[in-house]
Design an enzyme around this catalytic site. Sequence first.
Site, short mmCIF file in Angstrom:
data_model
loop_
_atom_site.label_atom_id
_atom_site.label_comp_id
_atom_site.label_asym_id
_atom_site.label_seq_id
_atom_site.Cartn_x
_atom_site.Cartn_y
_atom_site.Cartn_z
N GLY A 55 -6.61 -5.95 10.71
CA GLY A 55 -7.26 -5.23 11.80
C GLY A 55 -8.20 -6.14 12.55
O GLY A 55 -8.56 -7.22 12.07
N CYS A 86 -5.17 -9.61 5.11
CA CYS A 86 -6.15 -10.06 6.10
C CYS A 86 -7.44 -9.22 6.01
O CYS A 86 -8.18 -9.32 5.04
CB CYS A 86 -5.53 -10.03 7.50
SG CYS A 86 -6.44 -11.01 8.71
N TYR A 87 -7.69 -8.36 6.99
CA TYR A 87 -8.86 -7.48 6.93
C TYR A 87 -8.85 -6.64 5.66
O TYR A 87 -9.90 -6.37 5.06
CB TYR A 87 -8.89 -6.57 8.16
CG TYR A 87 -10.00 -5.53 8.16
CD1 TYR A 87 -11.29 -5.88 8.53
CD2 TYR A 87 -9.74 -4.22 7.79
CE1 TYR A 87 -12.30 -4.93 8.54
CE2 TYR A 87 -10.73 -3.25 7.80
CZ TYR A 87 -12.02 -3.62 8.17
OH TYR A 87 -13.02 -2.67 8.18
N HIS A 175 -0.73 -13.11 7.06
CA HIS A 175 0.20 -12.01 7.36
C HIS A 175 1.60 -12.35 6.87
O HIS A 175 2.35 -13.05 7.56
CB HIS A 175 0.23 -11.74 8.87
CG HIS A 175 -1.03 -11.12 9.40
ND1 HIS A 175 -1.26 -9.77 9.38
CD2 HIS A 175 -2.14 -11.69 9.94
CE1 HIS A 175 -2.45 -9.51 9.90
NE2 HIS A 175 -3.00 -10.66 10.25
N GLU A 177 4.07 -10.38 6.75
CA GLU A 177 5.06 -9.52 7.42
C GLU A 177 5.63 -10.13 8.69
O GLU A 177 6.66 -9.66 9.19
CB GLU A 177 4.45 -8.16 7.72
CG GLU A 177 3.38 -8.14 8.81
CD GLU A 177 1.98 -8.43 8.32
OE1 GLU A 177 1.01 -8.08 9.02
OE2 GLU A 177 1.84 -9.04 7.24
N SER A 230 18.55 14.41 26.24
CA SER A 230 18.23 13.54 27.36
C SER A 230 19.40 12.67 27.76
O SER A 230 19.40 12.06 28.83
CB SER A 230 17.05 12.63 26.98
OG SER A 230 17.43 11.72 25.97
N GLY A 231 20.40 12.58 26.88
CA GLY A 231 21.50 11.66 27.12
C GLY A 231 21.31 10.35 26.39
O GLY A 231 22.17 9.47 26.42
N GLY A 232 20.16 10.21 25.72
CA GLY A 232 19.87 9.01 24.96
C GLY A 232 20.31 9.13 23.51
O GLY A 232 20.75 10.20 23.06
N VAL A 233 20.17 8.05 22.79
CA VAL A 233 20.60 8.00 21.39
C VAL A 233 19.77 8.95 20.53
O VAL A 233 20.32 9.70 19.70
CB VAL A 233 20.48 6.56 20.84
CG1 VAL A 233 20.77 6.53 19.35
CG2 VAL A 233 21.41 5.62 21.59
N ASP A 234 18.46 8.96 20.72
CA ASP A 234 17.57 9.71 19.83
C ASP A 234 17.85 11.21 19.84
O ASP A 234 18.06 11.83 18.80
CB ASP A 234 16.11 9.44 20.21
CG ASP A 234 15.80 7.96 20.30
OD1 ASP A 234 16.50 7.17 19.64
OD2 ASP A 234 14.87 7.60 21.05
N SER A 235 17.83 11.80 21.03
CA SER A 235 18.04 13.25 21.11
C SER A 235 19.46 13.62 20.70
O SER A 235 19.68 14.68 20.11
CB SER A 235 17.75 13.76 22.53
OG SER A 235 18.63 13.19 23.47
N THR A 236 20.42 12.74 20.96
CA THR A 236 21.81 13.03 20.60
C THR A 236 22.00 13.03 19.09
O THR A 236 22.67 13.92 18.53
CB THR A 236 22.76 12.01 21.25
OG1 THR A 236 22.60 12.06 22.67
CG2 THR A 236 24.21 12.31 20.90
N LYS A 384 14.22 2.98 15.64
CA LYS A 384 15.43 3.08 16.46
C LYS A 384 16.68 2.59 15.72
O LYS A 384 17.73 3.24 15.75
CB LYS A 384 15.25 2.30 17.76
CG LYS A 384 16.49 2.23 18.64
CD LYS A 384 16.81 3.57 19.29
CE LYS A 384 15.89 3.81 20.46
NZ LYS A 384 16.29 5.00 21.25
#
Length: 529
Positions: A55, A86-87, A175, A177, A230-236, A384
């Site tokens: 942080g 780190c923090y 870090h 990651e 919406s026509g996008g991947v997520d909502s579909t 995603k």
Amino acid sequence: MKSDLVLILDFGSQYTHLITRRIRALSVFSLCISGTSSLSSITSLNPKVVILSGGPHSVHSDDSPSFPDGFVDWALSNGVFVLGICYGLQLIVQRLGGEVRMGKKQEYGRMEIEVVKSCGIFGYKDVGDNQVVWMSHGDEAARLPVGFEVVARSEQGAVAAVEDINRRFYGLQYHPEVTHSPEGMETLRYFLFNVCGVNAGWKMEDVMDEELKVINNTVAPDDHVICALSGGVDSTVAATLVHKAIGDRLHCIFVDNGLLRYKERERVMETFKSDLHLPVTCVNASDQFLSKLKGVVDPEMKRKIIGKEFIFIFDAFAQELEQKLKKKPAFLVQGTLYPDVIESCPPPGSGRTHSHTIKSHHNVGGLPKDMKLKLIEPLKLLFKDEVRELGKILKVPEGFLKRHPFPGPGLAVRVLGDVTEGNALDIVRQVDEIFIQSIKDAGIYDSIWQAFAVFLPIKSVGVQGDQRTHSYVVTLRAVTSQDGMTADWYCFENSFLKDVSQKICNNVRGVNRVTLDITSKPPSTIEWE
């Protein structure tokens, strides 16, 4: 879930989400919550491991965030492993009785560290082994708490890694990651599996089964559900998952808000009908949305207006369904993703409790509090790429899953300023279509996370057809990313950019200058608004 949980307490690092992603890549379930969450919020999740993120704060600041009182005693009495990064390391040192002070030499960027003790987190290393890591700190651990020992130091002699094996507390000053720490994943893997004994049993098939159970437990046998497509991947993918759970009690609606891409409505409705076989009602509400957006230039206000109008339409659709079914629909499905949730949360130590940090997402911060429908968000803990993996299991067509992300507010956040001004929407649609088709023709569409055009509300002088012009400027944006949380701009070949620029200026009336956005995220966001 068959996997143990690794819980990340977020203290504001820009890399925190990467910890979650790296751990999930090891087939271990990981969640990220605020570092200042209550003790009950942490203990109720029953984690096997807790990671304290980095942080921007100093533990010496009066407003520096910290884990709750009682956390250390809970971890010790329940056999929980704790890793500070780190923090997070400095927080452990300070809260357990050590001393942290300003370093004589601050360490930022790539640094080399040396293992000074082969045990615990570096049990797979030999004393004297070196590795390059990514540092980002000004403070350093000056005196360790009783029971801790140094296991690695930087080339400048600063503490790089500490541990108290008996109490199961560990710390890394760097870090692991980030990709700039080449051996970071190996360190995390060894720590989780060899030190902590974490069980790696997290699979997307399990996620699907669990979400189906949640949906069926949430939605009563006679309840009906609306899904906003919406026509996008997520909502579909969200709709396909809910449809698998409750069948014909799902009623999908696709809203043309006047902010869609070129021929988006026709293309998407054909896909829903022919490929996905989802029951979808199309509502043309272009005039309704654009009239509300007239004169609005603030991007946050645009998002709020669009979110509010969507809910008005969904409520009206629900009322029509109620008359038809003699039963009031109770739920609304949305394709909210984990990055939406993370980006809409205030940073720990900011003193804010509302979603205001980066931008209000249409799925998170743009919905009115008096919404009548209850939300179902089956993807809100997924990134995603994980949603795409789930979509494959649900047999969503691969070509559809590979579509680039498109924001819920649509072109409203790709036309800077007033979207109703002049022919801005028509211009950005045409430019975007040329750009995307050129990317597909070049065979590089799948190599790019997201690509689109942006309309800039400025004009420049040009020469077209031997005449002076004073026309609009557009910019092209294309990025590579794994999850949308960070991104790098895509490096096109000069010949490609030359060809696209010529096509745009020759085919789109009102444009005489094409620019390219070469900014990464951070410092910018992927979308312009």
